[in-house]
Design a protein around this motif. Structure first.
Motif, PDB file in Angstrom:
ATOM      1  N   UNK A 129       0.831  -1.208   0.000  1.00 15.34           N
ATOM      2  CA  UNK A 129       0.000   0.000   0.000  1.00 15.34           C
ATOM      3  C   UNK A 129       0.863   1.255   0.000  1.00 15.34           C
ATOM      4  N   UNK A 130       1.949   1.243   0.758  1.00 19.01           N
ATOM      5  CA  UNK A 130       2.856   2.396   0.782  1.00 19.01           C
ATOM      6  C   UNK A 130       3.538   2.599  -0.568  1.00 19.01           C
ATOM      7  N   UNK A 131       3.885   1.515  -1.239  1.00 16.67           N
ATOM      8  CA  UNK A 131       4.510   1.623  -2.560  1.00 16.67           C
ATOM      9  C   UNK A 131       3.524   2.226  -3.563  1.00 16.67           C
ATOM     10  N   UNK A 132       2.268   1.855  -3.442  1.00 15.73           N
ATOM     11  CA  UNK A 132       1.254   2.331  -4.384  1.00 15.73           C
ATOM     12  C   UNK A 132       0.797   3.759  -4.076  1.00 15.73           C
ATOM     13  N   UNK A 133       0.716   4.120  -2.775  1.00 24.79           N
ATOM     14  CA  UNK A 133       0.116   5.399  -2.393  1.00 24.79           C
ATOM     15  C   UNK A 133       1.052   6.382  -1.701  1.00 24.79           C
ATOM     16  N   UNK A 134       2.146   5.914  -1.150  1.00 29.53           N
ATOM     17  CA  UNK A 134       3.132   6.691  -0.389  1.00 29.53           C
ATOM     18  C   UNK A 134       2.652   7.118   1.000  1.00 29.53           C
ATOM     19  N   UNK A 135       1.380   7.451   1.154  1.00 29.39           N
ATOM     20  CA  UNK A 135       0.848   7.920   2.434  1.00 29.39           C
ATOM     21  C   UNK A 135      -0.439   7.147   2.720  1.00 29.39           C
ATOM     22  N   UNK A 136      -0.472   6.449   3.862  1.00 25.53           N
ATOM     23  CA  UNK A 136      -1.658   5.651   4.192  1.00 25.53           C
ATOM     24  C   UNK A 136      -2.044   5.826   5.659  1.00 25.53           C
ATOM     25  N   UNK A 137      -3.314   5.535   5.921  1.00 23.60           N
ATOM     26  CA  UNK A 137      -3.819   5.483   7.284  1.00 23.60           C
ATOM     27  C   UNK A 137      -4.135   4.028   7.608  1.00 23.60           C
ATOM     28  N   UNK A 138      -3.814   3.649   8.841  1.00 21.83           N
ATOM     29  CA  UNK A 138      -4.090   2.306   9.333  1.00 21.83           C
ATOM     30  C   UNK A 138      -4.899   2.456  10.617  1.00 21.83           C
ATOM     31  N   UNK A 139      -5.969   1.694  10.717  1.00 25.07           N
ATOM     32  CA  UNK A 139      -6.827   1.729  11.895  1.00 25.07           C
ATOM     33  C   UNK A 139      -6.514   0.540  12.803  1.00 25.07           C
ATOM     34  N   UNK A 140      -6.376   0.811  14.100  1.00 26.17           N
ATOM     35  CA  UNK A 140      -6.155  -0.249  15.082  1.00 26.17           C
ATOM     36  C   UNK A 140      -7.487  -0.479  15.798  1.00 26.17           C
ATOM     37  N   UNK A 141      -8.046  -1.665  15.619  1.00 16.58           N
ATOM     38  CA  UNK A 141      -9.350  -1.968  16.200  1.00 16.58           C
ATOM     39  C   UNK A 141      -9.257  -2.171  17.713  1.00 16.58           C
ATOM     40  N   UNK A 142     -10.402  -2.076  18.374  1.00 17.04           N
ATOM     41  CA  UNK A 142     -10.464  -2.212  19.832  1.00 17.04           C
ATOM     42  C   UNK A 142      -9.993  -3.571  20.326  1.00 17.04           C
ATOM     43  N   UNK A 143     -10.188  -4.623  19.514  1.00 10.63           N
ATOM     44  CA  UNK A 143      -9.819  -5.963  19.968  1.00 10.63           C
ATOM     45  C   UNK A 143      -8.333  -6.278  19.771  1.00 10.63           C
TER      46      UNK A 143
END
Length: 97
Positions: free
Chosen positions: A39-53
């Motif tokens: 994803x970083x190679x394709x977009x350079x900047x990404x958001x990742x969500x950390x779920x509650x579990x």
């Protein structure tokens, strides 16, 4: 290493992005790291969500993930992580000096 000015610029761009990857109960594994790297190679900047579990704290996960994929942590806000890595093939983001 990103400067404060560069991180601020990237935060501004990331503000409108939606998380594209979620970290859940399984935590961080090789498959997840490969997905983040792609994803970083394709977009350079990404958001990742950390779920509650997810058992690990986002502030601990972020630097470990960044080191594993060769990227930079731009921001950790709540349970959302923002990563940047300059693309080798598809450079779109021009960072300020």
């Amino acid at each position: 290493m990103l400067t404060g000015k560069q991180k601020n610029y990237l935060r501004g761009i990331a503000h409108k992005l939606q998380p594209i990857i979620q970290i859940g109960k399984g935590g961080v594994n090789d498959m997840l790291l490969k997905t983040i790297e792609d994803a970083l190679e394709a977009r350079e900047l990404i958001k990742v969500s950390v779920l509650q579990n997810c058992m690990e704290a986002p502030k601990i996960l972020a630097p470990a993930i960044a080191e594993a994929v060769g990227g930079e942590v731009v921001q950790v806000i709540g349970r959302t992580l923002v990563f940047y890595k300059e693309s080798n093939n598809k450079k779109e983001i021009v960072l300020p000096k």
